[in-house]
Design a protein around this motif. Structure first.
Motif, PDB file in Angstrom:
ATOM      1  N   ALA A 117       9.660   4.940  -0.892  1.00 22.96           N
ATOM      2  CA  ALA A 117       9.344   5.859   0.202  1.00 22.96           C
ATOM      3  C   ALA A 117      10.620   6.293   0.915  1.00 22.96           C
ATOM      4  CB  ALA A 117       8.382   5.185   1.183  1.00 22.96           C
ATOM      5  N   ASP A 135       0.858  -1.184   0.000  1.00 21.85           N
ATOM      6  CA  ASP A 135       0.000   0.000   0.000  1.00 21.85           C
ATOM      7  C   ASP A 135       0.898   1.240   0.000  1.00 21.85           C
ATOM      8  OD1 ASP A 135      -1.628   2.171   0.657  1.00 21.85           O
ATOM      9  OD2 ASP A 135      -2.872   1.021   2.053  1.00 21.85           O
ATOM     10  N   ALA A 136       1.121   1.794  -1.170  1.00 20.45           N
ATOM     11  CA  ALA A 136       2.104   2.867  -1.330  1.00 20.45           C
ATOM     12  C   ALA A 136       1.754   4.111  -0.518  1.00 20.45           C
ATOM     13  CB  ALA A 136       2.244   3.224  -2.804  1.00 20.45           C
ATOM     14  N   GLU A 137       0.485   4.467  -0.458  1.00 19.54           N
ATOM     15  CA  GLU A 137       0.084   5.665   0.289  1.00 19.54           C
ATOM     16  C   GLU A 137       0.352   5.494   1.776  1.00 19.54           C
ATOM     17  OE1 GLU A 137      -3.899   8.483   0.997  1.00 19.54           O
ATOM     18  OE2 GLU A 137      -3.941   6.826  -0.435  1.00 19.54           O
ATOM     19  N   LEU A 138      -0.010   4.348   2.322  1.00 19.47           N
ATOM     20  CA  LEU A 138       0.216   4.075   3.737  1.00 19.47           C
ATOM     21  C   LEU A 138       1.705   4.022   4.058  1.00 19.47           C
ATOM     22  CD1 LEU A 138      -0.716   3.205   6.578  1.00 19.47           C
ATOM     23  CD2 LEU A 138      -0.791   0.842   5.725  1.00 19.47           C
ATOM     24  N   LYS A 141       7.796   8.426   6.176  1.00 19.89           N
ATOM     25  CA  LYS A 141       8.029   9.867   6.379  1.00 19.89           C
ATOM     26  C   LYS A 141       8.092  10.226   7.859  1.00 19.89           C
ATOM     27  CE  LYS A 141       5.956  14.396   5.442  1.00 19.89           C
ATOM     28  NZ  LYS A 141       4.788  15.112   4.826  1.00 19.89           N
ATOM     29  N   ASP A 181       4.221   5.326   2.429  1.00 19.13           N
ATOM     30  CA  ASP A 181       4.833   6.649   2.289  1.00 19.13           C
ATOM     31  C   ASP A 181       4.641   7.484   3.552  1.00 19.13           C
ATOM     32  OD1 ASP A 181       5.969   8.718   0.185  1.00 19.13           O
ATOM     33  OD2 ASP A 181       4.367   9.737   1.282  1.00 19.13           O
ATOM     34  N   ALA A 182       3.445   7.485   4.091  1.00 19.30           N
ATOM     35  CA  ALA A 182       3.154   8.278   5.286  1.00 19.30           C
ATOM     36  C   ALA A 182       3.933   7.762   6.495  1.00 19.30           C
ATOM     37  CB  ALA A 182       1.658   8.256   5.577  1.00 19.30           C
ATOM     38  N   LYS A 234      12.364   8.817  -1.298  1.00 22.52           N
ATOM     39  CA  LYS A 234      11.657  10.103  -1.326  1.00 22.52           C
ATOM     40  C   LYS A 234      11.937  10.929  -0.078  1.00 22.52           C
ATOM     41  CE  LYS A 234       6.939  11.980  -1.492  1.00 22.52           C
ATOM     42  NZ  LYS A 234       5.486  11.604  -1.595  1.00 22.52           N
TER      43      LYS A 234
END
Length: 339
Positions: free
Chosen positions: A110, A63-66, A72, A68-69, A113
């Motif tokens: 992630a 799950d790329a969105e999860l 970060k 990434d958060a 980034k």
């Protein structure tokens, strides 16, 4: 103040890592566990840990969105999450490709980034196997030669990490470890299966002739090494982790388990071997020992495993509620395979 994101932290090795971190490493102020909680991940593995120190998030590393958060918001990511059972990879390889390759890619992107520290946990199985009479051991420069869908996807994930280090300069290290054993290991695995068979009044089962050598390492020794790599390891480097137990084959392991549990050493039965079963793994951890000062605690000159097996047997004996509910299903699955 340093925060950790631990993928697969509700699984066997990851949960032990989280527990060890809470108990022995106050430099980490908070740990977030990201785990899909598949059959091998269990929230109970983290039971009793303080909510102020450990947060469990049920989620997928794909799950790329999860991801990434979470990356970060944390200083360091330690990547344990993987599909890891060889037999399951033979029956259905797709989850291994998805999690081990795509999941690792998502994490690496992630990390790139957000310019975060990353440690990748891998296995000795990426190197293939050695002949029983081969005196060599795997090193950091051994060529990859995986022999199963599991080891092939882990090899692929290792190559991704190496490529992201070289191509993008991410702050990453990697470790390849031999077969682990210890508390919280799923009872489908060789050592806890034999221990729980005896505790349940069942006959222990030895696959094939039992000549296979696995260079077994106690999970606490593995995680001690990971912590050393996090604190002292050189960015971009790979470290081999092994406890010098490559003189002990699986037949000797099961005989020692029987002995430690007050059975005759031969109180087991031979069952069908796994297709394509690798014969010998042996790890040369010289680099880790000489550069970082690591040494295993659960190794002795007798079997190399007596102390560690005693501790592991005691844990399964004292925590029957943790494993009893899955025992019948595990044995039924093995019975269908003639094992």
């Amino acid at each position: 103040m340093t925060s950790l994101l631990v993928t697969g932290g509700a699984g066997f090795i990851g949960a032990n890592f989280v527990r060890q971190t809470v108990e022995q490493h106050p430099e980490y102020t908070h740990i977030t566990v990201l785990d899909k909680l598949t059959y091998a991940g269990n929230a109970d593995n983290l039971k009793g840990l303080p909510d102020s120190k450990v947060t469990l998030i049920e989620g997928d590393i794909c799950d790329a969105e999860l991801v990434d958060a979470l990356v970060k918001d944390h200083d360091i990511t330690v990547h344990f999450a993987a599909e890891s059972h060889n037999d399951n990879s033979l029956n259905d390889p797709f989850p291994f490709v998805h999690t081990n390759l795509i999941g690792t890619f998502v994490l690496l992107e992630a990390v790139r980034k957000h310019n975060k520290r990353f440690h990748h946990i891998s296995t000795d199985e990426v190197f293939g196997d050695l002949e029983l009479d081969d005196p060599n051991r795997f090193t950091e420069t051994t060529a990859y030669k995986p022999s199963s869908p599991y080891s092939a996807t882990k090899a692929g994930s290792d190559h991704l990490v190496h490529a992201w280090i070289r191509s993008f300069g991410i702050q990453a290290t990697m470790s390849n470890c031999s077969n682990n054993y210890g508390p919280y290991q799923h009872i489908e695995k060789f050592i806890p299966r034999q221990i729980t068979n005896i505790l349940a009044g069942l006959t222990p089962k030895l696959y094939g002739t039992g000549e296979q050598v696995r260079d077994w390492i106690h999970v606490d020794d593995h995680n001690d090494a990971v912590h050393l790599i996090l604190s002292k390891g050189k960015i971009g480097e790979t470290y081999i982790i092994g406890a010098d137990n490559d003189h002990v084959n699986n037949k000797q392991v099961i005989e020692l388990i029987c002995e430690l549990m007050d059975l005759d050493a031969n109180a087991y039965e031979h069952v069908a071997d796994r297709p394509g079963h690798d014969m010998r793994y042996a790890m040369d951890s010289t680099k880790l020992r000489t550069e970082l000062g690591w040494a295993p605690k659960y190794t002795d000159v007798d079997s190399g495993m007596r102390k560690g097996l005693e501790q592991t047997i005691d844990w399964y004996r004292d925590n029957e509620a943790w494993w009893r509910g899955t025992k019948d299903n595990v044995e039924a699955t093995y019975a269908k395979q003639g094992q």
